[in-house]
Write an enzyme that holds these catalytic residues in place. Structure first.
Site, PDB file in Angstrom:
ATOM      1  N   ASP A   1     -48.559   0.988  25.402  1.00  0.00           N
ATOM      2  CA  ASP A   1     -48.369  -0.633  25.076  1.00  0.00           C
ATOM      3  C   ASP A   1     -49.016  -1.177  23.750  1.00  0.00           C
ATOM      4  OD1 ASP A   1     -46.179  -2.452  25.127  1.00  0.00           O
ATOM      5  OD2 ASP A   1     -47.047  -3.392  26.775  1.00  0.00           O
TER       6      ASP A   1
ATOM      7  N   HIS B   1     -49.012  -7.801  16.515  1.00  0.00           N
ATOM      8  CA  HIS B   1     -48.443  -9.475  16.171  1.00  0.00           C
ATOM      9  C   HIS B   1     -49.419 -10.110  15.258  1.00  0.00           C
ATOM     10  CE1 HIS B   1     -45.487  -9.144  19.219  1.00  0.00           C
ATOM     11  NE2 HIS B   1     -46.155  -9.124  20.173  1.00  0.00           N
TER      12      HIS B   1
ATOM     13  N   LYS C   1     -34.066   3.202  25.607  1.00  0.00           N
ATOM     14  CA  LYS C   1     -34.637   2.505  26.276  1.00  0.00           C
ATOM     15  C   LYS C   1     -34.291   1.256  26.530  1.00  0.00           C
ATOM     16  CE  LYS C   1     -38.391  -0.092  26.951  1.00  0.00           C
ATOM     17  NZ  LYS C   1     -39.453  -0.697  26.657  1.00  0.00           N
TER      18      LYS C   1
ATOM     19  N   HIS D   1     -45.505   0.587  20.344  1.00  0.00           N
ATOM     20  CA  HIS D   1     -45.078  -0.654  19.156  1.00  0.00           C
ATOM     21  C   HIS D   1     -45.754   0.027  17.670  1.00  0.00           C
ATOM     22  CE1 HIS D   1     -42.827  -2.265  22.271  1.00  0.00           C
ATOM     23  NE2 HIS D   1     -43.742  -2.173  22.892  1.00  0.00           N
TER      24      HIS D   1
ATOM     25  N   ASN E   1     -37.984  -1.807  19.217  1.00  0.00           N
ATOM     26  CA  ASN E   1     -37.527  -3.092  19.524  1.00  0.00           C
ATOM     27  C   ASN E   1     -38.012  -3.667  17.757  1.00  0.00           C
ATOM     28  OD1 ASN E   1     -40.712  -2.582  19.936  1.00  0.00           O
ATOM     29  ND2 ASN E   1     -39.842  -4.790  21.416  1.00  0.00           N
TER      30      ASN E   1
ATOM     31  N   ARG F   1     -44.014  -0.440  14.422  1.00  0.00           N
ATOM     32  CA  ARG F   1     -43.247  -1.742  14.194  1.00  0.00           C
ATOM     33  C   ARG F   1     -42.777  -0.969  12.822  1.00  0.00           C
ATOM     34  NH1 ARG F   1     -44.069  -5.085  18.067  1.00  0.00           N
ATOM     35  NH2 ARG F   1     -45.743  -6.492  18.707  1.00  0.00           N
TER      36      ARG F   1
ATOM     37  N   HIS G   1     -44.776   0.389  31.400  1.00  0.00           N
ATOM     38  CA  HIS G   1     -46.137  -0.848  31.587  1.00  0.00           C
ATOM     39  C   HIS G   1     -46.226  -1.397  32.932  1.00  0.00           C
ATOM     40  CE1 HIS G   1     -42.606  -2.879  30.446  1.00  0.00           C
ATOM     41  NE2 HIS G   1     -43.252  -3.510  29.254  1.00  0.00           N
TER      42      HIS G   1
ATOM     43  N   HIS H   1     -45.465   4.708  25.406  1.00  0.00           N
ATOM     44  CA  HIS H   1     -45.152   3.890  25.584  1.00  0.00           C
ATOM     45  C   HIS H   1     -46.417   3.607  24.298  1.00  0.00           C
ATOM     46  CE1 HIS H   1     -43.451  -0.006  26.970  1.00  0.00           C
ATOM     47  NE2 HIS H   1     -43.713  -0.351  25.925  1.00  0.00           N
TER      48      HIS H   1
ATOM     49  N   HIS I   1     -37.333  -1.543  30.528  1.00  0.00           N
ATOM     50  CA  HIS I   1     -38.303  -2.358  30.507  1.00  0.00           C
ATOM     51  C   HIS I   1     -37.909  -3.026  31.772  1.00  0.00           C
ATOM     52  CE1 HIS I   1     -41.526  -5.716  29.321  1.00  0.00           C
ATOM     53  NE2 HIS I   1     -40.327  -6.169  30.130  1.00  0.00           N
TER      54      HIS I   1
ATOM     55  N   ALA J   1     -45.979 -11.693  23.625  1.00  0.00           N
ATOM     56  CA  ALA J   1     -46.016 -11.645  23.935  1.00  0.00           C
ATOM     57  C   ALA J   1     -47.108  -9.832  23.913  1.00  0.00           C
ATOM     58  CB  ALA J   1     -45.267 -11.499  25.473  1.00  0.00           C
TER      59      ALA J   1
HETATM   60  O1  DOR Z   1     -46.279  -8.017  25.588  1.00  0.00           O
HETATM   61  C1  DOR Z   1     -45.312  -7.132  25.353  1.00  0.00           C
HETATM   62  N1  DOR Z   1     -45.045  -6.643  23.575  1.00  0.00           N
HETATM   63  N2  DOR Z   1     -44.520  -6.425  26.064  1.00  0.00           N
HETATM   64  C2  DOR Z   1     -43.431  -6.016  25.735  1.00  0.00           C
HETATM   65  O2  DOR Z   1     -42.601  -5.474  26.150  1.00  0.00           O
HETATM   66  C3  DOR Z   1     -43.198  -5.610  24.325  1.00  0.00           C
HETATM   67  C4  DOR Z   1     -44.011  -5.679  23.570  1.00  0.00           C
HETATM   68  C5  DOR Z   1     -43.897  -6.086  21.707  1.00  0.00           C
HETATM   69  O3  DOR Z   1     -43.149  -5.960  20.988  1.00  0.00           O
HETATM   70  O4  DOR Z   1     -44.472  -6.932  21.302  1.00  0.00           O
HETATM   71 ZN    ZN Z   2     -43.777  -2.077  25.387  1.00  0.00          ZN
END
Ligand code: DOR
Ligand code: ZN
Length: 347
Positions: free
Chosen positions: A248, A252, A100, A16, A42, A18, A175, A14, A137, A264
């Site tokens: 996860d 950001h 997903k 990310h 996402n 980007r 998660h 899992h 999720h 988040a």
């Molecule tokens: O905290 C999170 N950030 N939970 C998620 O499900 C997505 C992720 C994100 O893409 O930043």
């Molecule tokens: Zn995630």
């Protein structure tokens, strides 16, 4: 006391990363220690079709360090309108490892997610037939539900009915964050497995909110209580096949994390495997780390484990505080940045 451990190379089920500048900055941290990772879809716009999946995989391959053998595993972002034929082609041609589900508005970049569960049944039926994995999720977005209960209510209202309607569909509850969730997974395995993050193993909500609001501990699903954390540690370190590694890691920009409505997600890739090793060490369970990090995930996905190995040693080092990013995002803070980490990857 064990001071050194060699395990098969882990995978991150899992992740990310980007796109573009952010992906170029963060992907090397994962490629360094992991054989494969499930790339969450996402993005803005999301990875919804086989064509978008191919393009994303190409951008990911281009962002890898020279000579890397790391393999990105791409997933399809499910919407109310996902075409089962496109999903099937994507799976058969090796583009999509899974699909997903984000309930619409449950988390970062989930506005295009599922609003009507009746509309996704044709896709689920097709995935069940194909033996394609379904990643979830698992949070109920009904505003009447308390944010700390979203996982438990999702399991009751959505997940249990889906497992009954599609008994051949193999599912991952992503998660996992609660004691109720741990108990549910044990009862629903092997049809349902769960990924567990390093931060749900380390933090409780008092860490997050008890000494000032720490936006860098804000993620979805939110960090829960101490009994929840202890249940997750017990699950992860049990070695049971239904629990496996999924960081996860979700970078950001600093600006997005510190905005009035903060994003988040925690960026933990630079300290991920080291943090899991620390948790397993604290629990006296280093002998179970390989199952959790390198064997249980591939088994749940029906894939072979990696052949290479990595070695970790008990050795203090200080985690970097931030990662520079080209372009407007500028920088992302790193989970545990500035902390002394007691385990280190040495080869
Ligand atoms: O905290 C999170 N950030 N939970 C998620 O499900 C997505 C992720 C994100 O893409 O930043
Ligand atoms: Zn995630």
């Amino acid at each position: 006391m064990i001071d050194r451990i060699t395990i098969r190379k882990p995978d991150d089920w899992h992740l990310h990363v980007r796109d573009n500048d952010m992906m170029r900055a963060c992907l090397p941290y994962t490629a360094r220690n992991f054989g494969r990772a499930i790339f969450m879809p996402n993005l803005l716009p999301p990875v919804r079709t086989m064509a978008e999946g191919i393009a994303y995989r190409e951008r990911a391959m281009a962002a890898l360090p020279e000579g890397s053998t790391f393999q990105p595993l791409i997933t399809c972002y499910l919407t109310d309108d996902t075409d089962p034929d496109d999903v099937e082609r994507g799976f058969k041609e090796g583009v999509f490892t899974g699909v997903k589900l984000y309930p619409a508005n449950a988390t970062t970049n989930s506005a295009a997610g599922v609003t009507d569960f009746a509309k996704i049944e044709r896709v689920l039926a097709r995935m069940e037939k194909l033996g394609m994995r379904f990643l979830i999720h698992g949070e109920e977005v009904d505003p009447a539900i308390d944010v700390f209960d979203r996982e438990a209510v999702f399991i009751e209202r959505r997940l249990i009915p889906m497992t009954k309607n599609f008994p051949g569909l193999k599912i991952i509850l992503e998660h996992l964050s609660s004691k109720i969730g741990v108990e549910y997974i044990r009862s629903a395995a092997p049809q349902v497995g769960a990924s567990i993050t390093p931060y749900h193993l380390q933090l409780n909500r008092t860490d997050w909110l008890g000494w000032g609001n720490k936006p860098y501990m804000y993620c979805m699903p939110v960090i829960k209580t101490e009994p929840d954390r202890l249940a997750l540690r017990d699950a992860a370190t049990s070695g049971d096949a239904c629990f496996f590694l999924g960081t996860d890691s979700a970078p950001h920009s600093v600006a997005k994390k510190l905005a009035v409505v903060g994003a988040a997600g925690l960026f933990n890739a630079p300290v991920a495997i080291e943090t899991y090793a620390q948790v397993f060490d604290e629990e006296g369970a280093l002998d179970k780390l390989e199952a959790f990090a390198s064997l249980n995930g591939p088994r749940h996905y029906g894939l072979p484990p990696n052949e290479e190995t990595i070695t970790l040693e008990r050795q203090n080092w200080v985690a970097p505080e931030e990662m520079k990013v080209e372009g407007p995002e500028e920088r992302a803070l790193i989970y545990r940045g500035g902390e002394v980490i007691p385990w280190r990857v040495v080869s």
